[in-house]
Every structure is written in C-alpha cells, then in structure tokens.
Design a protein around this motif. Structure first.
Motif, PDB file in Angstrom:
ATOM      1  N   HIS A  97       0.814  -1.208   0.000  1.00 51.51           N
ATOM      2  CA  HIS A  97       0.000   0.000   0.000  1.00 51.51           C
ATOM      3  C   HIS A  97       0.854   1.267   0.000  1.00 51.51           C
ATOM      4  O   HIS A  97       0.331   2.363  -0.106  1.00 51.51           O
ATOM      5  CB  HIS A  97      -0.913   0.010   1.223  1.00 51.51           C
ATOM      6  N   LEU A  98       2.172   1.103   0.105  1.00 42.99           N
ATOM      7  CA  LEU A  98       3.047   2.263   0.155  1.00 42.99           C
ATOM      8  C   LEU A  98       3.713   2.475  -1.197  1.00 42.99           C
ATOM      9  O   LEU A  98       4.174   1.533  -1.826  1.00 42.99           O
ATOM     10  CB  LEU A  98       4.136   2.057   1.211  1.00 42.99           C
ATOM     11  N   THR A  99       3.735   3.728  -1.660  1.00 44.80           N
ATOM     12  CA  THR A  99       4.456   4.046  -2.887  1.00 44.80           C
ATOM     13  C   THR A  99       5.881   4.414  -2.513  1.00 44.80           C
ATOM     14  O   THR A  99       6.291   5.573  -2.605  1.00 44.80           O
ATOM     15  CB  THR A  99       3.775   5.209  -3.627  1.00 44.80           C
ATOM     16  N   ALA A 100       6.616   3.420  -2.063  1.00 47.94           N
ATOM     17  CA  ALA A 100       7.961   3.671  -1.564  1.00 47.94           C
ATOM     18  C   ALA A 100       8.788   2.414  -1.716  1.00 47.94           C
ATOM     19  O   ALA A 100       8.263   1.319  -1.856  1.00 47.94           O
ATOM     20  CB  ALA A 100       7.905   4.085  -0.095  1.00 47.94           C
ATOM     21  N   LYS A 101      10.102   2.587  -1.668  1.00 48.78           N
ATOM     22  CA  LYS A 101      10.980   1.425  -1.696  1.00 48.78           C
ATOM     23  C   LYS A 101      12.309   1.794  -1.051  1.00 48.78           C
ATOM     24  O   LYS A 101      12.671   2.975  -0.955  1.00 48.78           O
ATOM     25  CB  LYS A 101      11.215   0.946  -3.132  1.00 48.78           C
ATOM     26  N   TRP A 102      13.023   0.771  -0.590  1.00 46.71           N
ATOM     27  CA  TRP A 102      14.380   0.960  -0.081  1.00 46.71           C
ATOM     28  C   TRP A 102      15.368   0.685  -1.197  1.00 46.71           C
ATOM     29  O   TRP A 102      15.265  -0.324  -1.893  1.00 46.71           O
ATOM     30  CB  TRP A 102      14.649   0.020   1.091  1.00 46.71           C
ATOM     31  N   GLU A 103      16.316   1.560  -1.359  1.00 46.11           N
ATOM     32  CA  GLU A 103      17.400   1.363  -2.313  1.00 46.11           C
ATOM     33  C   GLU A 103      18.711   1.261  -1.544  1.00 46.11           C
ATOM     34  O   GLU A 103      19.000   2.108  -0.689  1.00 46.11           O
ATOM     35  CB  GLU A 103      17.463   2.519  -3.318  1.00 46.11           C
ATOM     36  N   TRP A 104      19.505   0.235  -1.867  1.00 48.27           N
ATOM     37  CA  TRP A 104      20.729  -0.052  -1.117  1.00 48.27           C
ATOM     38  C   TRP A 104      21.947  -0.002  -2.039  1.00 48.27           C
ATOM     39  O   TRP A 104      21.863  -0.353  -3.215  1.00 48.27           O
ATOM     40  CB  TRP A 104      20.640  -1.429  -0.455  1.00 48.27           C
ATOM     41  N   GLN A 105      23.055   0.408  -1.475  1.00 46.53           N
ATOM     42  CA  GLN A 105      24.328   0.398  -2.176  1.00 46.53           C
ATOM     43  C   GLN A 105      25.441   0.253  -1.144  1.00 46.53           C
ATOM     44  O   GLN A 105      25.197   0.293   0.062  1.00 46.53           O
ATOM     45  CB  GLN A 105      24.518   1.684  -2.983  1.00 46.53           C
ATOM     46  N   LEU A 161      15.280   5.379   1.794  1.00 48.99           N
ATOM     47  CA  LEU A 161      13.861   5.129   1.624  1.00 48.99           C
ATOM     48  C   LEU A 161      13.331   6.138   0.617  1.00 48.99           C
ATOM     49  O   LEU A 161      13.331   7.342   0.876  1.00 48.99           O
ATOM     50  CB  LEU A 161      13.137   5.250   2.956  1.00 48.99           C
ATOM     51  N   ILE A 162      12.913   5.638  -0.527  1.00 48.68           N
ATOM     52  CA  ILE A 162      12.467   6.501  -1.622  1.00 48.68           C
ATOM     53  C   ILE A 162      10.946   6.508  -1.635  1.00 48.68           C
ATOM     54  O   ILE A 162      10.302   5.473  -1.802  1.00 48.68           O
ATOM     55  CB  ILE A 162      12.998   6.001  -2.987  1.00 48.68           C
ATOM     56  N   LEU A 163      10.353   7.686  -1.443  1.00 48.13           N
ATOM     57  CA  LEU A 163       8.900   7.811  -1.399  1.00 48.13           C
ATOM     58  C   LEU A 163       8.450   8.839  -2.420  1.00 48.13           C
ATOM     59  O   LEU A 163       9.070   9.890  -2.590  1.00 48.13           O
ATOM     60  CB  LEU A 163       8.445   8.237   0.010  1.00 48.13           C
ATOM     61  N   ASP A 164       7.332   8.548  -3.082  1.00 50.72           N
ATOM     62  CA  ASP A 164       6.776   9.483  -4.049  1.00 50.72           C
ATOM     63  C   ASP A 164       6.091  10.645  -3.334  1.00 50.72           C
ATOM     64  O   ASP A 164       5.314  10.440  -2.398  1.00 50.72           O
ATOM     65  CB  ASP A 164       5.761   8.785  -4.942  1.00 50.72           C
ATOM     66  N   ASN A 165       6.383  11.873  -3.771  1.00 46.06           N
ATOM     67  CA  ASN A 165       5.719  13.080  -3.252  1.00 46.06           C
ATOM     68  C   ASN A 165       5.782  13.167  -1.732  1.00 46.06           C
ATOM     69  O   ASN A 165       4.812  13.446  -1.061  1.00 46.06           O
ATOM     70  CB  ASN A 165       4.245  13.104  -3.695  1.00 46.06           C
ATOM     71  N   TYR A 166       6.988  12.865  -1.202  1.00 47.68           N
ATOM     72  CA  TYR A 166       7.080  12.828   0.257  1.00 47.68           C
ATOM     73  C   TYR A 166       8.459  13.343   0.679  1.00 47.68           C
ATOM     74  O   TYR A 166       9.460  13.041   0.048  1.00 47.68           O
ATOM     75  CB  TYR A 166       6.892  11.407   0.765  1.00 47.68           C
ATOM     76  N   GLU A 167       8.470  14.135   1.750  1.00 46.96           N
ATOM     77  CA  GLU A 167       9.728  14.553   2.339  1.00 46.96           C
ATOM     78  C   GLU A 167       9.721  14.180   3.804  1.00 46.96           C
ATOM     79  O   GLU A 167       8.741  14.417   4.506  1.00 46.96           O
ATOM     80  CB  GLU A 167       9.933  16.054   2.218  1.00 46.96           C
ATOM     81  N   ASN A 168      10.835  13.574   4.298  1.00 48.95           N
ATOM     82  CA  ASN A 168      10.911  13.166   5.712  1.00 48.95           C
ATOM     83  C   ASN A 168      11.286  14.355   6.581  1.00 48.95           C
ATOM     84  O   ASN A 168      12.198  15.079   6.222  1.00 48.95           O
ATOM     85  CB  ASN A 168      11.942  12.055   5.876  1.00 48.95           C
ATOM     86  N   GLY A 197       7.361  10.577   8.504  1.00 47.60           N
ATOM     87  CA  GLY A 197       6.270  10.748   7.567  1.00 47.60           C
ATOM     88  C   GLY A 197       5.370   9.534   7.482  1.00 47.60           C
ATOM     89  O   GLY A 197       4.140   9.648   7.437  1.00 47.60           O
ATOM     90  N   LEU A 198       5.967   8.352   7.464  1.00 44.41           N
ATOM     91  CA  LEU A 198       5.187   7.116   7.415  1.00 44.41           C
ATOM     92  C   LEU A 198       4.740   6.655   8.796  1.00 44.41           C
ATOM     93  O   LEU A 198       3.940   5.730   8.899  1.00 44.41           O
ATOM     94  CB  LEU A 198       6.013   5.996   6.769  1.00 44.41           C
ATOM     95  N   ARG A 199       5.253   7.284   9.835  1.00 43.74           N
ATOM     96  CA  ARG A 199       5.016   6.854  11.218  1.00 43.74           C
ATOM     97  C   ARG A 199       5.247   5.354  11.328  1.00 43.74           C
ATOM     98  O   ARG A 199       4.420   4.593  11.819  1.00 43.74           O
ATOM     99  CB  ARG A 199       3.605   7.212  11.690  1.00 43.74           C
ATOM    100  N   SER A 200       6.418   4.947  10.868  1.00 41.63           N
ATOM    101  CA  SER A 200       6.746   3.527  10.818  1.00 41.63           C
ATOM    102  C   SER A 200       8.169   3.288  11.290  1.00 41.63           C
ATOM    103  O   SER A 200       9.072   4.103  11.040  1.00 41.63           O
ATOM    104  CB  SER A 200       6.604   2.984   9.392  1.00 41.63           C
ATOM    105  N   VAL A 201       8.354   2.150  11.953  1.00 37.56           N
ATOM    106  CA  VAL A 201       9.667   1.667  12.342  1.00 37.56           C
ATOM    107  C   VAL A 201      10.082   0.585  11.357  1.00 37.56           C
ATOM    108  O   VAL A 201       9.290  -0.304  11.023  1.00 37.56           O
ATOM    109  CB  VAL A 201       9.647   1.098  13.773  1.00 37.56           C
ATOM    110  N   PHE A 202      11.339   0.652  10.903  1.00 38.06           N
ATOM    111  CA  PHE A 202      11.883  -0.356  10.006  1.00 38.06           C
ATOM    112  C   PHE A 202      13.003  -1.114  10.719  1.00 38.06           C
ATOM    113  O   PHE A 202      13.937  -0.501  11.255  1.00 38.06           O
ATOM    114  CB  PHE A 202      12.418   0.287   8.727  1.00 38.06           C
ATOM    115  N   VAL A 203      12.902  -2.447  10.707  1.00 36.80           N
ATOM    116  CA  VAL A 203      13.898  -3.317  11.328  1.00 36.80           C
ATOM    117  C   VAL A 203      14.592  -4.087  10.216  1.00 36.80           C
ATOM    118  O   VAL A 203      13.939  -4.764   9.414  1.00 36.80           O
ATOM    119  CB  VAL A 203      13.257  -4.292  12.330  1.00 36.80           C
ATOM    120  N   PHE A 204      15.927  -3.998  10.179  1.00 31.23           N
ATOM    121  CA  PHE A 204      16.703  -4.608   9.105  1.00 31.23           C
ATOM    122  C   PHE A 204      17.358  -5.900   9.579  1.00 31.23           C
ATOM    123  O   PHE A 204      18.144  -5.904  10.528  1.00 31.23           O
ATOM    124  CB  PHE A 204      17.781  -3.638   8.607  1.00 31.23           C
ATOM    125  N   GLY A 205      17.054  -7.007   8.874  1.00 35.48           N
ATOM    126  CA  GLY A 205      17.739  -8.262   9.116  1.00 35.48           C
ATOM    127  C   GLY A 205      17.463  -8.845  10.492  1.00 35.48           C
ATOM    128  O   GLY A 205      16.353  -8.790  11.007  1.00 35.48           O
TER     129      GLY A 205
END
Length: 351
Positions: free
Chosen positions: A11-19, A344-351, A254-262
C-alpha cells in the motif's frame, strides 16, 4: 520463506534502495563494533573478529580490537584514527551534539561498565577520549537508543557465562553525561539480550531479543512501548525474531513507521551448519505505528548482486540522509568489512 500473519506492504508508494559505501580498511571486519557519529563523521570503533581465519568451532580465537575508523563523506575513504583507550566491543553507543558516547561491552576477560566520551579534534584531525563515568553494572549485548537528550540502555548480560539475561532499563541525561544513570521500569516478559530498540515517535520501543534459560537461548518475538506514564505497554508481537538486528531501528516520521533490518530469527540456531550456514535474514520488517501492525516490507538487495550479506551484531546510523549499516557478522563466526547504505524513496514525500 512464508511468514504467517504478515502482510506485504504494497500500500506504500515507496521502496528501499541499497548500495555499498567504501569498506572499512580491514580484510575481515568486526562484530560488536561501536557505531555512531562524531562531528557529523561516521565512526566505527572496536569490536572483535577471528584474525587467524579459523572458525570458532575449529578452535579459532576471538580477538577484541581497539581500532577506530572515520568516514567524513559518503564518497570518501575511511581514515584510521587513534585507538580506543582499551580493546572492547559489544556495548552501547549513542551520538549527541557532535560527540559519541560508548558504554559497557566486553573484552577478552570480562564484561565492562566503563563510559567514554569521544570527540573530534579539528587541530589534529583525530579522535579524543575521556572516561566520564560508569554504568550501574557491567553490561554487554544490550540495546541502546537516544530519545531527545536521554540515552536509554536496555537488557543485556552482566558476564559471558550468564545463565539469565537482564530486564533492566536505564537512562542518562546527555546534557549532563557525568551524572548518575536513572532506573526506568523493568522490561516486561523475560530478560533479554540482543534486542532491537527504537525511538518510536519520541517514545521508547523494544523488540525481540534472546532470553536465557539456564544459559540456553530462547528467541523472543514480544515487543513493548514505554508510555509517558513510565509504564510499558505490549505491542503486537514481531512476526519473526529479529535478535541482534542492526539497532537502533530506523523510524520514519512521515510514514510513522519503524523499520527493522535483518536479524537472526533463530530458525538455524541449533542446526550446527558451521561453514554451510546461509547467512542471516535480509528481510525488512515495518511496524506501522498508526495501524499497530507489522508488514514484511521487502528484502534488502543491491542492484547487480544476486545476494547481499546483511550483518547482525552491529549498529545502524542515520547519517547524511541515509541509513548506514557498517561491518558486523554476516554468518556465524564470519565478519565483513562491507558498509551498506540504504535510502527510503517515497513518491511526493519529504521526511
């Protein structure tokens, strides 16, 4: 892997990009390093590895380090700086007003209660250290996060052969870092080490971790939030354990969300796979603070690579607009010098 009761967050127009950023200048890397920022530079200090290249199950000896590495810019190379005052790792870290603080951890003999302030000297272009206090007790493998000007340290173990883990929570006012630690209500449930903490909309949250029952590990999925009244509130269980996941977890306002990696879900803890271990989870879990619901957001991936090794027992840092996961353990006994950076890349959104 199919995870029951987890909804894919489509439901989110967003994605994580890693490098990858430049790797730290060590062929192996370290687990349990103190990770943070000083003078807005990225700092990786201490930790431990098996420098002879022999796995622990084959008799390899774990060696702690005092080495420190600083990265000034994302496109730059790491600079090795003056060493820590002692060889140490697996403790708590926080960054505040240009300085970094490290507390507790362990060395090859014992668990520690020391508290150091680390600063940057512009004249010498090097690190400076000051011993400013102690933890109330020796602690290693604890969770740590800053909320406002308070530094919270949660759980952990007091010695390497501990039969049970701690359920303690302490806070320190970083405006006066030489003051006493203040006890906070104990974490509900079982004592835990290797938990993941988070600043969840200016409130303290703790997820998962590992309990010890007479020294035997039990992987936990419970989660709690510390309310403004000083009491803990149960949150929905984490879908799978995320023990030793990179911490603190990242909170997006902005998303009021916690992200847990791995993290380590414990599914292979008793498998004795040794060198055949496939590595820890590369899953991203998202906790929506509004819906109070967990989502399996995505898997971590770097363009052009079939698989990336996502570390455990290392810190995560929000630095220059990105989440950075430096070094850490990628398989049991195996460290990596790699440094992952996510956006975290989100459309039309600034953190």
């Amino acid at each position: 892997m199919v995870i029951p009761s987890v909804v894919t967050a489509q439901h989110l127009t967003a994605k994580w990009e890693w490098q990858f950023l430049a790797s730290i200048p060590d062929t192996m890397g370290y687990a349990g390093a103190y990770v943070g920022t000083v003078n807005n530079y990225l700092l990786v200090a201490g930790g431990a590895n098996f420098p002879d290249g022999i796995a622990p199950w084959d008799g390899g000896k774990k060696i702690w380090t005092d080495r420190t590495f600083v990265l000034k810019e994302k496109e730059g190379k790491w600079q090795e700086c003056s060493p820590l005052p002692r060889r140490m790792g697996y403790g708590a870290t926080v960054s505040y007003e240009g300085k970094m603080y490290v507390a507790g951890g362990s060395d090859h003999e014992q668990h520690l209660d020391v508290l150091y302030e680390i600063s940057w000297n512009n004249s010498t272009q090097d690190l400076g250290y000051r011993l400013i206090g102690k933890l109330p007790v020796p602690l290693a493998n604890c969770a740590s996060v800053r909320i406002g000007h308070y530094w919270y340290i949660l759980g952990g173990i007091r010695k390497a052969d501990a039969k049970t883990a701690e359920n303690s929570c302490w806070k320190l006012d970083l405006r006066t870092p030489e003051s006493d630690w203040i006890p906070v209500a104990v974490i509900p449930g079982k004592g835990r080490m290797l938990a993941v903490s988070a600043d969840m909309d200016n409130q303290l949250a703790v997820f998962s971790g590992v309990a010890l029952e007479n020294g035997q590990r039990e992987y936990l999925q419970d989660a709690y939030l510390l309310g403004s009244d000083g009491r803990w509130e149960a949150l929905p269980h984490v879908p799978v354990a995320v023990a030793a996941g990179t911490g603190p977890a990242y909170y997006d306002r902005g998303l009021r969300s916690v992200f847990v990696f791995g993290g380590d879900d414990g599914s292979l803890a008793n498998s004795n796979l040794k060198d055949a271990h496939p590595g820890f989870s590369n899953r991203i879990l998202q906790f929506d603070c509004t819906q109070r619901e967990w989502f399996c957001y995505s898997d971590m991936a770097v363009p052009g690579q079939d698989k990336i090794w996502v570390p455990v027992t290392t810190g995560s840092v929000y630095w220059k607009g990105s989440v950075v996961l430096p070094t850490g353990e990628v398989r049991p006994g195996i460290r990596s010098p790699q440094v992952l950076m996510g956006n975290l890349i989100l459309d039309n959104y600034e953190n």
